[in-house]
Design a protein around this motif. Structure first.
Motif, mmCIF file in Angstrom:
data_model
loop_
_atom_site.group_PDB
_atom_site.id
_atom_site.type_symbol
_atom_site.label_atom_id
_atom_site.label_comp_id
_atom_site.label_asym_id
_atom_site.label_seq_id
_atom_site.Cartn_x
_atom_site.Cartn_y
_atom_site.Cartn_z
ATOM 1 N N HIS A 11 0.838 -1.211 0.000
ATOM 2 C CA HIS A 11 0.000 0.000 0.000
ATOM 3 C C HIS A 11 0.874 1.263 0.000
ATOM 4 C CE1 HIS A 11 -4.205 -1.042 0.025
ATOM 5 N NE2 HIS A 11 -4.053 -1.932 0.972
ATOM 6 N N GLY B 63 -9.123 -3.120 6.513
ATOM 7 C CA GLY B 63 -8.470 -4.004 7.478
ATOM 8 C C GLY B 63 -7.466 -3.302 8.380
ATOM 9 N N GLU C 1 -13.613 -0.440 8.137
ATOM 10 C CA GLU C 1 -14.534 -1.398 8.759
ATOM 11 C C GLU C 1 -15.654 -0.639 9.485
ATOM 12 O OE1 GLU C 1 -12.172 -3.768 11.375
ATOM 13 O OE2 GLU C 1 -13.770 -5.230 11.747
ATOM 14 N N PHE D 43 -16.806 2.352 8.654
ATOM 15 C CA PHE D 43 -17.711 2.816 7.580
ATOM 16 C C PHE D 43 -18.631 1.660 7.156
ATOM 17 C CE2 PHE D 43 -14.723 6.396 6.500
ATOM 18 C CZ PHE D 43 -15.661 7.401 6.403
ATOM 19 N N ASP D 44 -18.027 0.492 6.928
ATOM 20 C CA ASP D 44 -18.799 -0.643 6.392
ATOM 21 C C ASP D 44 -19.846 -1.143 7.384
ATOM 22 O OD1 ASP D 44 -17.240 -0.465 4.132
ATOM 23 O OD2 ASP D 44 -15.897 -2.099 4.695
ATOM 24 N N ALA E 67 -19.652 -0.138 2.357
ATOM 25 C CA ALA E 67 -20.510 1.051 2.452
ATOM 26 C C ALA E 67 -19.753 2.381 2.375
ATOM 27 C CB ALA E 67 -21.291 0.977 3.763
ATOM 28 N N PRO F 56 -17.899 4.120 0.119
ATOM 29 C CA PRO F 56 -18.161 5.068 -0.965
ATOM 30 C C PRO F 56 -19.577 5.651 -0.911
ATOM 31 C CG PRO F 56 -17.057 3.096 -1.797
ATOM 32 C CD PRO F 56 -17.396 2.817 -0.368
ATOM 33 N N ASP G 299 -19.787 8.238 1.847
ATOM 34 C CA ASP G 299 -19.093 9.447 1.375
ATOM 35 C C ASP G 299 -20.047 10.270 0.497
ATOM 36 O OD1 ASP G 299 -17.297 11.263 0.303
ATOM 37 O OD2 ASP G 299 -15.840 9.781 -0.387
ATOM 38 N N ASN H 173 -11.694 8.871 0.368
ATOM 39 C CA ASN H 173 -12.789 9.624 1.010
ATOM 40 C C ASN H 173 -12.653 11.125 0.731
ATOM 41 O OD1 ASN H 173 -13.826 11.147 3.708
ATOM 42 N ND2 ASN H 173 -15.109 9.390 3.190
HETATM 43 O O1 KG4 Z 1 -7.761 -1.001 0.691
HETATM 44 P P1 KG4 Z 1 -9.093 -1.653 0.494
HETATM 45 O O2 KG4 Z 1 -9.549 -1.900 -0.913
HETATM 46 O O3 KG4 Z 1 -9.162 -3.054 1.147
HETATM 47 C C1 KG4 Z 1 -8.565 -3.406 2.324
HETATM 48 O O4 KG4 Z 1 -7.343 -3.731 2.333
HETATM 49 O O5 KG4 Z 1 -9.322 -3.377 3.323
HETATM 50 O O6 KG4 Z 1 -10.167 -0.766 1.296
HETATM 51 C C2 KG4 Z 1 -11.534 -1.049 1.275
HETATM 52 C C3 KG4 Z 1 -12.194 -0.141 2.304
HETATM 53 C C4 KG4 Z 1 -13.655 -0.497 2.552
HETATM 54 O O7 KG4 Z 1 -13.849 -0.536 3.949
HETATM 55 C C5 KG4 Z 1 -14.412 0.670 1.920
HETATM 56 O O8 KG4 Z 1 -15.658 0.927 2.518
HETATM 57 C C6 KG4 Z 1 -13.441 1.807 2.128
HETATM 58 O O9 KG4 Z 1 -12.170 1.225 1.875
HETATM 59 N N1 KG4 Z 1 -13.679 2.932 1.206
HETATM 60 C C7 KG4 Z 1 -14.093 4.151 1.610
HETATM 61 C C8 KG4 Z 1 -14.226 4.937 0.433
HETATM 62 N N2 KG4 Z 1 -13.862 4.164 -0.641
HETATM 63 C C9 KG4 Z 1 -13.512 2.938 -0.141
HETATM 64 N N3 KG4 Z 1 -14.371 4.623 2.824
HETATM 65 C C10 KG4 Z 1 -14.788 5.901 2.908
HETATM 66 N N4 KG4 Z 1 -14.942 6.712 1.839
HETATM 67 C C11 KG4 Z 1 -14.659 6.287 0.594
HETATM 68 N N5 KG4 Z 1 -14.822 7.093 -0.457
#
Ligand code: KG4
Ligand code: ZN
Length: 356
Positions: free
Chosen positions: A124, A153, A187, A189-190, A202, A204, A207, A296
């Motif tokens: 990352h 995560g 997590e 947010f989700d 959840a 996106p 947001d 975000n």
């Molecule tokens: O990095 P990623 O693809 O996977 C992991 O390694 O977890 O991140 C996915 C996370 C999810 O929890 C998703 O809801 C969050 O990123 N996410 C956001 C937004 N876009 C993706 N959270 C808040 N605002 C966003 N625009």
């Protein structure tokens, strides 16, 4: 074995990422991403409201080999043109990781290529360097760089001492400043979004809905003690759940955008507060955010307004899990001589935790 002898230069590295629910294979060179092929399992896990590990690993088994072939074809390369193979081997869902690790081991063994195990979070962080190479936008004045890894995560803060081409082998464990003690920001947010009736993931949708809501309408708890740089989002999750349970379905639908804005503001406040605190302690040259939550819009807006430092975010497609970031993190390690020779790769394992 070509290129191994010339560590300062690599031609092309194949990267494999399967730590969670995205199966991804990429080929990168020193200058560009030649191919990036990803199968996202989001639709498969959506009915369950989150990732089901058993389903994720079984699906990786079906998609990984076609993705390897597709990535090579799109890059117009054959295995003999590659310098090395990089694979995420920690942390993550161990069944999912094993699919990528086993594929990478077999590929590297068959084609006599060095194998580079990559820590997912190092990948990352490397995503910051995928674009605009080799004249990368970062320069010496940006170090030490504060990097927040904020995903579904992880919510970790790292002090990045130098450009990745000189990262020490154990730089991640040495330079972690803080992390979430319970849920990750994504997590939160989700899980809260699920209570609001939003589909997984959840973040996106929250947001987007928050744009028309009042972030001050509901006062939710922020865990922002001054004593360390760790995060905690479980109190926010419980408070939001209690609040949501007091609404009728009609009220909930009327209040949804205000609830999204208030929850988002509480999460962003915590992230902002800890980044500011870290900057007070270490006087960073720049700040970066990587991982899914880096997309975000409120976080980006407030960072631009309040931090007064150069800011770096990968473009949204590279914020989420992808194999290009793993290939590049592996390439940086490869250039420093940190890789397994083909005769030593068979002992490589996958680990659920970050510490291995
Ligand atoms: O990095 P990623 O693809 O996977 C992991 O390694 O977890 O991140 C996915 C996370 C999810 O929890 C998703 O809801 C969050 O990123 N996410 C956001 C937004 N876009 C993706 N959270 C808040 N605002 C966003 N625009
Ligand atoms: Zn990730």
């Amino acid at each position: 074995m070509k290129a191994v002898l010339d560590k300062a230069n690599f031609e092309a590295v194949l990267g494999i990422e399967s730590s969670c629910d995205d199966c991804s294979v990429a080929v990168v060179t020193q200058n560009e991403i030649l191919s990036l092929c990803t199968y996202a399992q989001t639709d498969i896990h959506r009915p369950f409201g989150g990732v089901v590990p058993e389903i994720a690993s079984r699906n990786h088994l079906q998609t990984i080999l076609p993705l390897v072939l597709e990535a090579l074809e799109k890059a117009h390369l054959s295995p003999q043109d590659l310098s090395a193979v990089a694979v995420t081997n920690r942390p993550g869902l161990v069944g999912s990781l094993l699919v990528g690790v086993t594929t990478a081991k077999a590929f590297s063994y068959c084609h006599n290529l060095p194998l580079i195990p990559v820590h997912h979070l190092e990948g990352h962080i490397a995503s910051l360097f995928l674009e605009n190479r080799p004249q990368n936008r970062s320069n010496d004045s940006h170090y030490p760089l504060l990097c927040a890894v904020v995903s579904g995560g992880h919510t970790d803060l790292y002090k990045i001492p130098t450009h990745p081409s000189t990262w020490e082998k154990d730089f991640l464990s040495k330079n972690r400043l803080g992390r979430s003690l319970d849920d990750a920001a994504g997590e939160a947010f989700d899980k809260i979004g699920k209570l609001l009736g939003l589909e997984y993931p959840a973040g996106p949708a929250m947001d987007a809905l928050a744009k028309t809501g009042d972030p001050k309408k509901y006062n939710l708890p922020r865990s922002i003690s001054k004593k360390d740089l760790n995060f905690s989002f479980s109190g926010l999750k419980s408070a939001a759940a209690r609040l949501i349970s007091t609404f009728s379905p009609e009220e909930l639908s009327k209040e949804k955008s205000h609830l999204c804005a208030s929850v988002q503001e509480a999460i962003v406040d915590a992230l902002m507060e800890k980044m500011k605190q870290a900057h007070e302690n270490f006087n960073f040259g720049a700040i970066a955010v990587v991982g899914g939550v880096a997309s975000n819009s409120r976080l980006r807006f407030r960072m631009e307004k309040e931090l007064g430092l150069p800011l770096f975010f990968p473009s949204p497609a590279l914020c989420t899990d992808n194999a290009a970031m793993i290939a590049l993190a592996g390439a940086f390690r490869f250039q420093q001589g940190h890789f397994l020779e083909p005769q030593n790769i068979l002992t490589l394992n996958a680990w659920a935790t970050a510490e291995n």
